[in-house]
Design an enzyme around this catalytic site. Structure first.
Site, mmCIF file in Angstrom:
data_model
loop_
_atom_site.group_PDB
_atom_site.id
_atom_site.type_symbol
_atom_site.label_atom_id
_atom_site.label_comp_id
_atom_site.label_asym_id
_atom_site.label_seq_id
_atom_site.Cartn_x
_atom_site.Cartn_y
_atom_site.Cartn_z
ATOM 1 N N SER A 199 0.872 -1.175 0.000
ATOM 2 C CA SER A 199 0.000 0.000 0.000
ATOM 3 C C SER A 199 0.908 1.224 0.000
ATOM 4 O O SER A 199 1.910 1.249 -0.726
ATOM 5 C CB SER A 199 -0.940 -0.042 1.196
ATOM 6 O OG SER A 199 -1.771 1.079 1.214
ATOM 7 N N TYR A 213 -5.075 7.654 -6.736
ATOM 8 C CA TYR A 213 -4.004 6.909 -6.064
ATOM 9 C C TYR A 213 -4.378 6.672 -4.604
ATOM 10 O O TYR A 213 -4.289 5.557 -4.085
ATOM 11 C CB TYR A 213 -2.692 7.692 -6.181
ATOM 12 C CG TYR A 213 -1.483 6.945 -5.622
ATOM 13 C CD1 TYR A 213 -0.901 5.909 -6.345
ATOM 14 C CD2 TYR A 213 -0.932 7.288 -4.390
ATOM 15 C CE1 TYR A 213 0.203 5.220 -5.846
ATOM 16 C CE2 TYR A 213 0.165 6.602 -3.883
ATOM 17 C CZ TYR A 213 0.734 5.576 -4.615
ATOM 18 O OH TYR A 213 1.815 4.892 -4.110
ATOM 19 N N LYS A 217 -4.944 3.064 -2.783
ATOM 20 C CA LYS A 217 -4.104 2.578 -1.684
ATOM 21 C C LYS A 217 -4.912 2.372 -0.401
ATOM 22 O O LYS A 217 -4.606 1.498 0.397
ATOM 23 C CB LYS A 217 -2.926 3.542 -1.460
ATOM 24 C CG LYS A 217 -1.931 3.547 -2.639
ATOM 25 C CD LYS A 217 -1.326 2.170 -2.874
ATOM 26 C CE LYS A 217 -0.337 2.131 -4.006
ATOM 27 N NZ LYS A 217 0.246 0.793 -4.224
HETATM 28 N N1 LIG Z 1 8.029 5.306 -4.303
HETATM 29 C C1 LIG Z 1 7.198 5.688 -3.364
HETATM 30 O O1 LIG Z 1 7.297 6.783 -2.826
HETATM 31 C C2 LIG Z 1 6.120 4.758 -2.897
HETATM 32 C C3 LIG Z 1 5.564 4.995 -1.635
HETATM 33 C C4 LIG Z 1 4.566 4.162 -1.179
HETATM 34 C C5 LIG Z 1 4.127 3.118 -1.946
HETATM 35 N N2 LIG Z 1 4.666 2.908 -3.170
HETATM 36 C C6 LIG Z 1 4.136 1.766 -3.930
HETATM 37 O O2 LIG Z 1 5.158 0.829 -4.124
HETATM 38 C C7 LIG Z 1 4.914 0.104 -5.327
HETATM 39 C C8 LIG Z 1 6.184 0.138 -6.162
HETATM 40 O O3 LIG Z 1 6.440 1.486 -6.503
HETATM 41 P P1 LIG Z 1 7.910 2.009 -6.811
HETATM 42 O O4 LIG Z 1 8.138 3.212 -5.998
HETATM 43 O O5 LIG Z 1 8.827 0.890 -6.743
HETATM 44 O O6 LIG Z 1 7.681 2.527 -8.301
HETATM 45 P P2 LIG Z 1 8.329 2.073 -9.679
HETATM 46 O O7 LIG Z 1 7.674 2.908 -10.721
HETATM 47 O O8 LIG Z 1 9.799 2.102 -9.574
HETATM 48 O O9 LIG Z 1 7.863 0.555 -9.787
HETATM 49 C C9 LIG Z 1 6.564 0.205 -10.159
HETATM 50 C C10 LIG Z 1 6.653 -0.897 -11.190
HETATM 51 O O10 LIG Z 1 5.330 -1.266 -11.572
HETATM 52 C C11 LIG Z 1 5.351 -1.485 -12.966
HETATM 53 N N3 LIG Z 1 4.006 -1.379 -13.520
HETATM 54 C C12 LIG Z 1 3.294 -0.272 -13.788
HETATM 55 N N4 LIG Z 1 2.128 -0.603 -14.375
HETATM 56 C C13 LIG Z 1 2.121 -1.956 -14.457
HETATM 57 C C14 LIG Z 1 1.189 -2.892 -14.955
HETATM 58 N N5 LIG Z 1 0.024 -2.502 -15.518
HETATM 59 N N6 LIG Z 1 1.491 -4.194 -14.898
HETATM 60 C C15 LIG Z 1 2.686 -4.602 -14.358
HETATM 61 N N7 LIG Z 1 3.604 -3.763 -13.887
HETATM 62 C C16 LIG Z 1 3.311 -2.454 -13.925
HETATM 63 C C17 LIG Z 1 6.291 -0.427 -13.505
HETATM 64 O O11 LIG Z 1 6.733 -0.742 -14.818
HETATM 65 C C18 LIG Z 1 7.383 -0.452 -12.462
HETATM 66 O O12 LIG Z 1 8.394 -1.371 -12.801
HETATM 67 C C19 LIG Z 1 3.719 0.760 -5.975
HETATM 68 O O13 LIG Z 1 2.576 0.022 -5.670
HETATM 69 C C20 LIG Z 1 3.656 2.120 -5.311
HETATM 70 O O14 LIG Z 1 2.368 2.640 -5.311
HETATM 71 C C21 LIG Z 1 5.672 3.685 -3.644
#
Ligand SMILES: NC(=O)c1ccc[n+]([C@@H]2O[C@H](COP(=O)([O-])OP(=O)(O)OC[C@H]3O[C@@H](n4cnc5c(N)ncnc54)[C@H](O)[C@@H]3O)[C@@H](O)[C@H]2O)c1
Length: 374
Positions: A199, A213, A217
């Site tokens: 999340s 978003y 989440k």
């Molecule tokens: N980076 C942050 O600040 C943060 C904070 C809290 C939660 N998150 C959550 O963590 C998770 C990972 O995010 P991240 O920061 O590593 O971002 P990121 O963009 O580096 O990684 C996300 C990955 O998901 C892939 N993706 C997107 N659409 C897709 C689809 N339809 N099918 C399959 N893959 C798909 C992207 O290609 C990417 O490789 C997400 O769910 C994000 O919401 C991130």
């Protein structure tokens, strides 16, 4: 019917087998990662890739699904050529758009068939996106959910795209549904059955300007909070979640990073550490960890395991340490209303009866030569 308290052995916390609060100051054993087959959606980049790099080092088998094929293949090539990777370690990438049920089924099938144990131990529902529309100039090609837009003011706007909900919610529900099917097929004596949901801080707090978003989440937290009530009882699946604060990954739009300039962010290494703790410690069930910027804390004087955040300058006071990980939604099941208690009570009784039926069938098979459960 009065809902019992947590100290009561018939309490819901014990009924659902939720483990005690996670003590992140204690070390955990990473040796359990060796030989584990872990499926990661969205594993090409950010958190998923960082988990993959870390867990590969400990000997986990990894199946990574993503839409970013080039980056996913590069990651797999990097991991396979790493000196710490052994020849019998499965590390593979497969294109998977999480909004496609067929893609996800294919990914789970590959994981189960390619895994050296023919089973899946853990699933990380990591794929996610944010809204990227420009709130100053919303348009058909750059829509913003909060700002319904049409060039012709006499006609209602077109429907919102809801792409974020499709990836972050429908995609996660698909992953979860498949995990609930595939993980129980793992009957290996030392096998794990773990679903790790990702999340966000936007799953517990509002993130204005990211309505879709935030909605997605919060929904993932709803999924986690409901599922942890049943997944262990019905299928021996441990469900845990991470709710990280902002971390510098490709997910964050440049505008978001600019707004955060100078402010503390969470660190990727802390997210990896918290995720690894949940993945490696098979005793953790039904717990959600929020990963934020590191804060200075001291133990609370009450002696009940709480901590107090230290404010102001003058680092290094006695007993002071730094903490980035906090438990959230830990108390959901300590006091519940009647419906929840009765539902889970009946579920538990049914499981007990099922266990006895299986036992008696096996006993009958042994005594009279019929077939047991096999
Ligand atoms: N980076 C942050 O600040 C943060 C904070 C809290 C939660 N998150 C959550 O963590 C998770 C990972 O995010 P991240 O920061 O590593 O971002 P990121 O963009 O580096 O990684 C996300 C990955 O998901 C892939 N993706 C997107 N659409 C897709 C689809 N339809 N099918 C399959 N893959 C798909 C992207 O290609 C990417 O490789 C997400 O769910 C994000 O919401 C991130």
């Amino acid at each position: 019917m009065a809902a019992p308290s947590k100290d009561d052995p018939s309490s819901v916390v014990s009924m659902i087998n939720q483990s005690p609060p996670v003590d992140c100051s204690k070390p955990y054993d990473t040796s359990t990662l060796a030989g584990k087959t872990i499926l990661i959606t969205g594993g090409a980049s950010g958190f998923g890739a960082a988990f993959a790099r870390h867990w590969a080092r400990y000997g986990a088998h990894l199946i990574i699904g993503d839409v970013n094929d080039r980056v996913g293949e590069e990651l797999v090539a990097e991991l396979r050529s790493s000196p710490s990777t052994t020849p019998n370690q499965l590390i593979t990438y497969q294109h998977c758009d999480v909004t496609s049920w067929a893609d996800q089924v294919a990914l789970f099938k590959t994981a189960a068939s390619a895994s050296p144990t023919r089973t899946i131990d853990a699933v990380v529902a990591g794929a996610g996106i944010v809204e990227r529309g420009d709130p100053l100039t919303p348009s058909a090609t750059s829509p913003v959910f909060d700002l319904p837009h049409n060039l012709d003011s006499d006609t209602p706007p077109p429907p919102p795209p809801l792409k974020v909900l499709a990836v972050n919610l429908t995609g996660v529900m698909y992953t979860t549904h498949l995990a609930l099917y595939y993980l129980p097929l793992n009957t290996a004596p030392h096998g794990d059955r773990h679903l790790l949901l990702i999340s966000s801080i936007a799953g517990i707090c509002p993130l204005p300007g990211q309505t879709e978003y935030t909605t997605s989440k919060h929904a993932v937290m709803g999924l986690f909070r409901a599922l942890r009530g049943t997944a262990w009882t019905t299928k021996r699946i441990r469900v845990n979640a991470l709710t990280p604060y902002f971390v510098d990954t490709p997910l964050l739009p440049k505008a978001g990073l600019a707004l955060l300039a100078g402010a503390a962010k969470a660190e990727l290494e802390d997210v990896v550490d918290a995720g690894t703790r949940l993945m490696a410690d098979e005793g953790v069930r039904g717990r959600a960890l929020c990963v934020g910027p590191k804060m200075r804390v001291v133990d609370d004087e009450g002696g009940e395991g709480g901590v107090r955040v230290v404010e102001g300058e003058g680092e290094g006071r006695e007993g002071e340490r730094r903490q980035a990980v906090w438990e959230v939604y830990g108390h959901d099941y300590e006091r519940v209303e009647t419906f929840v208690w009765r539902y889970l009570f009946v579920l538990n009784v049914m499981r007990g009866i099922k266990g006895w039926v299986g036992f008696l069938r096996d006993l009958w098979g042994i005594l009279f030569g019929g077939r047991g459960r096999g």
